[in-house]
Structures are given as structure tokens and as C-alpha cells.
Design an enzyme around this catalytic site. Structure first.
Site, PDB file in Angstrom:
ATOM      1  N   GLY A 164      15.053   2.708 -39.467  1.00  0.00           N
ATOM      2  CA  GLY A 164      14.742   2.989 -37.924  1.00  0.00           C
ATOM      3  C   GLY A 164      13.569   2.739 -37.464  1.00  0.00           C
ATOM      4  O   GLY A 164      13.423   1.691 -36.731  1.00  0.00           O
ATOM      5  N   SER A 165      12.585   3.504 -37.814  1.00  0.00           N
ATOM      6  CA  SER A 165      11.118   3.360 -36.980  1.00  0.00           C
ATOM      7  C   SER A 165      10.464   1.972 -37.243  1.00  0.00           C
ATOM      8  O   SER A 165       9.989   1.544 -36.501  1.00  0.00           O
ATOM      9  CB  SER A 165      10.187   4.568 -37.481  1.00  0.00           C
ATOM     10  OG  SER A 165      10.458   5.201 -38.713  1.00  0.00           O
TER      11      SER A 165
ATOM     12  N   MET B  24      23.913  14.180 -36.905  1.00  0.00           N
ATOM     13  CA  MET B  24      23.339  15.521 -37.453  1.00  0.00           C
ATOM     14  C   MET B  24      23.997  16.755 -36.942  1.00  0.00           C
ATOM     15  O   MET B  24      24.079  16.655 -35.462  1.00  0.00           O
ATOM     16  CB  MET B  24      21.836  15.372 -37.185  1.00  0.00           C
ATOM     17  CG  MET B  24      21.260  14.186 -38.050  1.00  0.00           C
ATOM     18  SD  MET B  24      19.456  14.351 -37.745  1.00  0.00           S
ATOM     19  CE  MET B  24      19.234  12.729 -38.258  1.00  0.00           C
TER      20      MET B  24
ATOM     21  N   GLY C 261      15.747   5.859 -45.221  1.00  0.00           N
ATOM     22  CA  GLY C 261      14.594   6.659 -44.918  1.00  0.00           C
ATOM     23  C   GLY C 261      13.293   6.096 -45.619  1.00  0.00           C
ATOM     24  O   GLY C 261      13.149   5.797 -46.683  1.00  0.00           O
ATOM     25  N   GLY C 262      12.488   5.955 -44.657  1.00  0.00           N
ATOM     26  CA  GLY C 262      11.156   5.339 -44.865  1.00  0.00           C
ATOM     27  C   GLY C 262      11.338   3.926 -45.481  1.00  0.00           C
ATOM     28  O   GLY C 262      10.263   3.537 -46.083  1.00  0.00           O
TER      29      GLY C 262
ATOM     30  N   MET D 254      19.825   8.600 -50.547  1.00  0.00           N
ATOM     31  CA  MET D 254      18.778   8.774 -49.523  1.00  0.00           C
ATOM     32  C   MET D 254      17.475   8.951 -50.310  1.00  0.00           C
ATOM     33  O   MET D 254      17.103   9.433 -51.131  1.00  0.00           O
ATOM     34  CB  MET D 254      18.933  10.475 -48.952  1.00  0.00           C
ATOM     35  CG  MET D 254      19.995  10.695 -48.017  1.00  0.00           C
ATOM     36  SD  MET D 254      20.206   9.428 -46.632  1.00  0.00           S
ATOM     37  CE  MET D 254      18.672  10.062 -45.551  1.00  0.00           C
TER      38      MET D 254
ATOM     39  N   GLY E  24      17.418  14.269 -42.002  1.00  0.00           N
ATOM     40  CA  GLY E  24      17.296  14.869 -40.999  1.00  0.00           C
ATOM     41  C   GLY E  24      16.220  14.318 -39.959  1.00  0.00           C
ATOM     42  O   GLY E  24      16.567  14.697 -38.610  1.00  0.00           O
TER      43      GLY E  24
ATOM     44  N   GLY F  21      11.033   8.349 -39.499  1.00  0.00           N
ATOM     45  CA  GLY F  21       9.862   8.328 -39.767  1.00  0.00           C
ATOM     46  C   GLY F  21       8.933   9.133 -40.759  1.00  0.00           C
ATOM     47  O   GLY F  21       7.824   9.408 -40.723  1.00  0.00           O
TER      48      GLY F  21
HETATM   49  C1  DX5 Z   1      17.236  10.310 -41.717  1.00  0.00           C
HETATM   50  C2  DX5 Z   1      18.396   9.297 -41.191  1.00  0.00           C
HETATM   51  C3  DX5 Z   1      17.912   7.913 -41.138  1.00  0.00           C
HETATM   52  C4  DX5 Z   1      16.751   7.893 -40.224  1.00  0.00           C
HETATM   53  C5  DX5 Z   1      15.839   6.590 -40.817  1.00  0.00           C
HETATM   54  O1  DX5 Z   1      17.976  11.568 -41.854  1.00  0.00           O
HETATM   55  O2  DX5 Z   1      19.475   9.295 -41.998  1.00  0.00           O
HETATM   56  O3  DX5 Z   1      19.072   7.016 -41.030  1.00  0.00           O
HETATM   57  O4  DX5 Z   1      16.952   6.958 -38.987  1.00  0.00           O
HETATM   58  O5  DX5 Z   1      14.697   6.643 -40.035  1.00  0.00           O
HETATM   59  P1  DX5 Z   1      13.452   5.954 -40.829  1.00  0.00           P
HETATM   60  O6  DX5 Z   1      13.845   4.382 -41.193  1.00  0.00           O
HETATM   61  O7  DX5 Z   1      12.317   5.673 -39.685  1.00  0.00           O
HETATM   62  O8  DX5 Z   1      13.089   6.670 -41.982  1.00  0.00           O
END
Ligand code: DX5
Ligand code: ZN
Length: 213
Positions: free
Chosen positions: A192-193, A37, A171-172, A136, A141, A144
Site C-alpha cells: 500500500g504505502s 474493514m 503489511g509493511g 499477514m 487494520g 504503514g
Molecule cells: C492492513 C491491510 C493492508 C494495507 C497494507 O490491514 O490489510 O492491505 O493496505 O498497507 P502497507 O503496505 O502500507 O503496510
């Protein structure tokens, strides 16, 4: 059937021990998702290619550039760092063909991404030039955030247009939303999370995989 790929996002990992973090999930991950980013395309800033170079793994790096108008030399930094795939955003580039052609000239995979409110129409002309599309499922950005289910319509339409192309969601994503996206036609899952936010990362990946059976 298309191969299901799990791409843990290190944005939610402990970056001061990134290689140890990756080691824990290496056996179960198909890609390592690296979020870049720039503070312009999205408000936060994260790591750059110098940091990406310190990542040591046999798993291909899936570099997601949330970056305004990335130049060839900027992209090259990530290729030199070992990227196997580079994602650019349609909304961030004046003429995405410039970045796509440069990425492909370097013999790695090119991915084009659209934010939740960007219509599929905007990227139809790039579909034959890229290896993957990232739809997306949150505003880029931050980790979580809550999965935006209305993005599934684009995935359904895209899957009809491109039966054999990798379609990635980011995302999510958790076991429940992964299933929703899978049913719509996605086969590459960034998380991610829901992985690095759990103590047992391997169990977290297994849970996602189990939900896709
Ligand atoms: C957000 C990122 C994602 C982020 C996803 O802008 O592009 O790759 O790490 O995180 P979670 O899985 O927690 O939504
Ligand atoms: Zn990402």
C-alpha cells in the site's frame, strides 16, 4: 518457478479518484488489493461492496475481508462487484469452511488469512480447499505499519507443505521486506504505502520487482 504477483493496496490510494489511481499502475499490477474493514474484527471501517462496484479495471480484484463472520449475501456483494479472489480470516469465522465453500461455489478463488500471532496449525485443515494463503505481516487494520519478520517462519513451513500454492504477504512490504518474504517462500506481494505513498508509483513497483531478481 511460481509467478510473482504484485498487488497494490488501494487503502493507501486517493479513493476519491480511485479509477485514476488504478490506471497509473494497471500495466504493472497483477492484482488490485481491496481492504474491507468492518469496525468489529478490526477497529477501522473502510469501503463496502457498493464502492467496490465503482472500481473499473481489467486487473483482478483481490478482496481482503477483515470482517467478522461474513455472510453469504455479504460475500456475494463483492463477487458481484468483480472480485476474482476473496480472503477471509481464520480468526473471524466460526467455521471457515462455510465461507470457503460459498466462495468456491461461485467459481472464484478463495484465500484464507492468518494474523501474525495465529499459528499455521490453525489453517492446515483448509489448505486443500483454498487457492491461496495470506500470511499477514502486520496486525490487520492499518496501512504503514512495520513488517513483522517473525511471521517468516510460517511462510517457510507453508512453502514446504505447499510447493505450488500462492502465498501472499500483506503489511509493511517494500523492496527490502519483499525480498525477505520472497526468500522465505512468498510469491504474492501486497503493498500500500510503499506504492501509493510514492509520487512515481510505477517506479515503486519496479523497485519491488527488481529486489526479487
Ligand atoms: C492492513 C491491510 C493492508 C494495507 C497494507 O490491514 O490489510 O492491505 O493496505 O498497507 P502497507 O503496505 O502500507 O503496510
Ligand atoms: Zn490487506
Amino acid at each position: 518457478m511460481l509467478k510473482i504477483k504484485i498487488a497494490p493496496s488501494i487503502l493507501s490510494a486517493d479513493l476519491s479518484h480511485v479509477n485514476e489511481e488504478i490506471k497509473q499502475i494497471e500495466k504493472y499490477a497483477n492484482l488490485i488489493h481491496v481492504d474491507i474493514m468492518d469496525g468489529i474484527f478490526v477497529p477501522p471501517t473502510t469501503i463496502g461492496s457498493d464502492f467496490a462496484k465503482t472500481i473499473k479495471t481489467k486487473i483482478p480484484l483481490d478482496v481482503h475481508l477483515m470482517v467478522h463472520e461474513p455472510s453469504n449475501s455479504y460475500i456475494k456483494g463483492f463477487i458481484d462487484a468483480g472480485a476474482d479472489s476473496i480472503t477471509i480470516h481464520e480468526e473471524a469465522c466460526k467455521n471457515p469452511f462455510e465461507q470457503i465453500n460459498f466462495i468456491k461455489k461461485n467459481k472464484i478463488n478463495a484465500t484464507i488469512s492468518i494474523k501474525p500471532n495465529t499459528p499455521l496449525e490453525k489453517i492446515k485443515k483448509y489448505l486443500d480447499a483454498v487457492d491461496m494463503v495470506l500470511v499477514m505481516t502486520v496486525e490487520p487494520g492499518w496501512a504503514g505499519q512495520k513488517f513483522i519478520e517473525s511471521t517468516m517462519a510460517k511462510i517457510k513451513e507453508l512453502r514446504k507443505l505447499k510447493p505450488n500454492m500462492d502465498i501472499e504477504v500483506d503489511g509493511g512490504i517494500n523492496p527490502y521486506t519483499a525480498r525477505v518474504a520472497f526468500d522465505a517462500g512468498a510469491n504474492v506481494f501486497v503493498a500500500g504505502s510503499s506504492i501509493f505513498g510514492e509520487k512515481d508509483r510505477v517506479a515503486a513497483i519496479r523497485e519491488i520487482l527488481n529486489s526479487l531478481k
